[in-house]
Design an enzyme around this catalytic site. Structure first.
Site, PDB file in Angstrom:
ATOM      1  CB  CYS A 111      47.969   2.796  31.889  1.00  0.00           C
ATOM      2  SG  CYS A 111      48.325   3.715  30.395  1.00  0.00           S
ATOM      3  CG  HIS A 245      49.396   4.795  35.307  1.00  0.00           C
ATOM      4  ND1 HIS A 245      50.582   4.771  34.595  1.00  0.00           N
ATOM      5  CD2 HIS A 245      48.455   5.301  34.462  1.00  0.00           C
ATOM      6  CE1 HIS A 245      50.357   5.227  33.379  1.00  0.00           C
ATOM      7  NE2 HIS A 245      49.085   5.562  33.272  1.00  0.00           N
ATOM      8  CG  ASN A 275      50.651   7.750  30.676  1.00  0.00           C
ATOM      9  OD1 ASN A 275      51.127   6.643  30.926  1.00  0.00           O
ATOM     10  ND2 ASN A 275      49.356   7.939  30.478  1.00  0.00           N
TER      11      ASN A 275
HETATM   12  O1  UT7 Z   1      47.236   6.429  31.218  1.00  0.00           O
HETATM   13  C1  UT7 Z   1      45.866   6.189  31.415  1.00  0.00           C
HETATM   14  C2  UT7 Z   1      45.051   6.900  30.452  1.00  0.00           C
HETATM   15  N1  UT7 Z   1      45.227   8.331  30.355  1.00  0.00           N
HETATM   16  C3  UT7 Z   1      44.967   9.228  31.334  1.00  0.00           C
HETATM   17  O2  UT7 Z   1      44.740   8.928  32.478  1.00  0.00           O
HETATM   18  C4  UT7 Z   1      44.876  10.700  30.935  1.00  0.00           C
HETATM   19  C5  UT7 Z   1      43.579  11.272  31.361  1.00  0.00           C
HETATM   20  N2  UT7 Z   1      43.276  12.619  30.883  1.00  0.00           N
HETATM   21  C6  UT7 Z   1      44.027  13.725  31.125  1.00  0.00           C
HETATM   22  O3  UT7 Z   1      45.086  13.644  31.720  1.00  0.00           O
HETATM   23  C7  UT7 Z   1      43.484  15.076  30.734  1.00  0.00           C
HETATM   24  O4  UT7 Z   1      42.150  14.939  30.331  1.00  0.00           O
HETATM   25  C8  UT7 Z   1      44.281  15.767  29.586  1.00  0.00           C
HETATM   26  C9  UT7 Z   1      45.624  16.232  30.118  1.00  0.00           C
HETATM   27  C10 UT7 Z   1      44.477  14.779  28.440  1.00  0.00           C
HETATM   28  C11 UT7 Z   1      43.545  16.993  29.083  1.00  0.00           C
HETATM   29  O5  UT7 Z   1      43.264  17.919  30.136  1.00  0.00           O
HETATM   30  P1  UT7 Z   1      41.832  18.600  30.225  1.00  0.00           P
HETATM   31  O6  UT7 Z   1      41.912  19.565  31.343  1.00  0.00           O
HETATM   32  O7  UT7 Z   1      40.832  17.491  30.328  1.00  0.00           O
HETATM   33  O8  UT7 Z   1      41.735  19.411  28.879  1.00  0.00           O
HETATM   34  P2  UT7 Z   1      40.696  19.237  27.675  1.00  0.00           P
HETATM   35  O9  UT7 Z   1      40.960  17.964  26.918  1.00  0.00           O
HETATM   36  O10 UT7 Z   1      39.332  19.444  28.202  1.00  0.00           O
HETATM   37  O11 UT7 Z   1      41.103  20.473  26.763  1.00  0.00           O
HETATM   38  C12 UT7 Z   1      40.949  21.826  27.216  1.00  0.00           C
HETATM   39  C13 UT7 Z   1      41.417  22.764  26.104  1.00  0.00           C
HETATM   40  C14 UT7 Z   1      40.815  22.449  24.742  1.00  0.00           C
HETATM   41  O12 UT7 Z   1      40.587  23.677  24.086  1.00  0.00           O
HETATM   42  P3  UT7 Z   1      39.088  24.291  24.007  1.00  0.00           P
HETATM   43  O13 UT7 Z   1      38.287  23.241  23.279  1.00  0.00           O
HETATM   44  O14 UT7 Z   1      38.658  24.470  25.430  1.00  0.00           O
HETATM   45  O15 UT7 Z   1      39.298  25.553  23.263  1.00  0.00           O
HETATM   46  C15 UT7 Z   1      41.935  21.705  24.024  1.00  0.00           C
HETATM   47  O16 UT7 Z   1      41.874  21.859  22.627  1.00  0.00           O
HETATM   48  O17 UT7 Z   1      42.831  22.648  25.951  1.00  0.00           O
HETATM   49  C16 UT7 Z   1      43.148  22.404  24.574  1.00  0.00           C
HETATM   50  N3  UT7 Z   1      44.353  21.572  24.519  1.00  0.00           N
HETATM   51  C17 UT7 Z   1      45.598  22.094  24.530  1.00  0.00           C
HETATM   52  N4  UT7 Z   1      46.043  23.356  24.561  1.00  0.00           N
HETATM   53  C18 UT7 Z   1      47.376  23.557  24.579  1.00  0.00           C
HETATM   54  C19 UT7 Z   1      44.431  20.213  24.491  1.00  0.00           C
HETATM   55  N5  UT7 Z   1      45.726  19.841  24.465  1.00  0.00           N
HETATM   56  C20 UT7 Z   1      46.459  20.981  24.497  1.00  0.00           C
HETATM   57  C21 UT7 Z   1      47.845  21.245  24.505  1.00  0.00           C
HETATM   58  N6  UT7 Z   1      48.264  22.529  24.548  1.00  0.00           N
HETATM   59  N7  UT7 Z   1      48.778  20.251  24.498  1.00  0.00           N
END
Ligand code: UT7
Length: 318
Positions: A111, A245, A275
């Site tokens: 990225c 980005h 993204n």
């Molecule tokens: O391009 C360069 C590389 N990539 C990035 O820069 C992306 C970096 N990361 C992110 O943008 C964020 O970490 C995410 C958007 C991927 C995730 O957000 P988060 O606030 O860190 O959420 P999380 O992964 O901690 O998940 C929180 C909860 C989990 O449930 P539990 O375990 O708390 O019950 C996930 O299972 O949200 C759940 N979850 C979802 N729920 C509904 C994960 N994806 C989804 C979804 N819809 N699509």
């Protein structure tokens, strides 16, 4: 100086909204939008590959610059989703354009690819005395996501953005500085055991530890922006627009908060582009020029972080 003579982009026709995704996935518009700032994304057709997206963006950029493909000295494509393992996407674009004088190469820095590509183009153009170079970011990451994994598939979109770069004696505009960083110790947080878009291997999906990448993105992009500004005796007041980005709107908000940078200076296109990896910066710039937010003469600060980890920043006067 090496100047950006024109900016162009191409987005595939198909648009998939968060509501569309929630019909087949355990997710919702509410979750995706509040966590990422994404509402929809463009998705390449099954028979549309990185070289096709790149070619479309390239043709528009050349037209805007009133250039013929034969005027090009080099074509540099940043991509992590090439049609084939080899040859490069850049070679394919060179052949299809009929840019007979140009050499062609791909750059892979995930990225952060477009910042790397800009640095490579800037230094090659100066050292090899190249006149016209096409720099294109082109990605089809949606071909490499597991569409049953809600934690990754909702994040990505496809697209391409292109710059025509020109070597000029005018030193009032152009690429002022670039700064690149890598840290291979952090490769476990985001990777793809890739084959190619044309021949996919089972379970060949993007893997990401979202929370870790999120933290690195904020810290490292903020740090690289501060360093490049300091090294060039500039401050955020000298910058008209930050064009980062576009992985996640929350990352951009936290990054600005960390450094006390005004969020109003940040161009954000996560809403409709999602993204698009190394294509996201030229896509965002083209969008901002088209809607008359960014104008010729503005000073821009690009920043990005991607798998590798790779990251960096660049300062350009448009
Ligand atoms: O391009 C360069 C590389 N990539 C990035 O820069 C992306 C970096 N990361 C992110 O943008 C964020 O970490 C995410 C958007 C991927 C995730 O957000 P988060 O606030 O860190 O959420 P999380 O992964 O901690 O998940 C929180 C909860 C989990 O449930 P539990 O375990 O708390 O019950 C996930 O299972 O949200 C759940 N979850 C979802 N729920 C509904 C994960 N994806 C989804 C979804 N819809 N699509």
């Amino acid at each position: 100086m090496i100047q950006i003579n024109s900016v162009a982009s191409y987005l595939p026709k198909k648009i998939v909204t968060n509501d569309d995704l929630s019909k087949t996935l355990d997710t919702s518009h509410e979750w995706i939008y509040t966590r990422t700032g994404i509402s929809s994304r463009h998705i390449a057709a099954d028979d549309e590959f990185a070289s096709d997206l790149a070619l479309n963006a390239a043709k528009t950029a050349l037209k805007k610059s009133n250039l013929d493909p034969k005027d090009l000295d080099a074509i540099i494509v940043t991509t992590i989703t090439s049609d084939r393992r080899f040859p490069s996407v850049a070679c394919k674009v060179q052949g299809k354009l009929g840019a007979n004088k140009a050499f062609a190469l791909d750059v892979n820095a995930a990225c952060a690819g477009f910042i790397y590509g800009l640095a490579v183009a800037d230094s090659m153009m100066k050292s090899m005395n190249l006149r016209n170079v096409l720099l294109i970011g082109s990605e089809t990451l949606t071909k490499f996501v597991d569409w049953t994994d809600r934690s990754t598939c909702v994040l990505f979109g496809d697209g391409a953005g292109a710059f025509v770069l020109q070597n000029s004696t005018d030193n009032s505009r152009g690429i002022i500085a670039t700064k690149l960083y890598s840290n291979g110790h952090e490769e476990k947080y985001n990777y793809l055991l890739a084959h190619s878009s044309l021949q996919k291997v089972d379970k060949n999906y993007v893997t990401m530890v979202g929370r870790s990448v999120f933290k690195y993105a904020i810290e490292y992009m903020a740090m690289s922006m501060t360093e490049i500004l300091e090294e060039n005796n500039m401050s955020i007041d000298d910058i008209d627009w930050i064009i980062p980005h576009q992985a996640n709107k929350r990352i951009l908000e936290s990054m600005c908060k960390m450094k006390n940078f005004p969020i109003e200076k940040v161009i954000i296109t996560t809403d409709t582009h999602a993204n698009t990896s190394s294509a996201s910066i030229p896509l965002a710039l083209d969008d901002a020029i088209t809607n008359r937010t960014v104008k010729k003469g503005d000073t821009l600060l690009f920043t990005a972080l991607g798998a590798g980890l790779t990251w960096g920043s660049a300062i350009v006067r448009l």
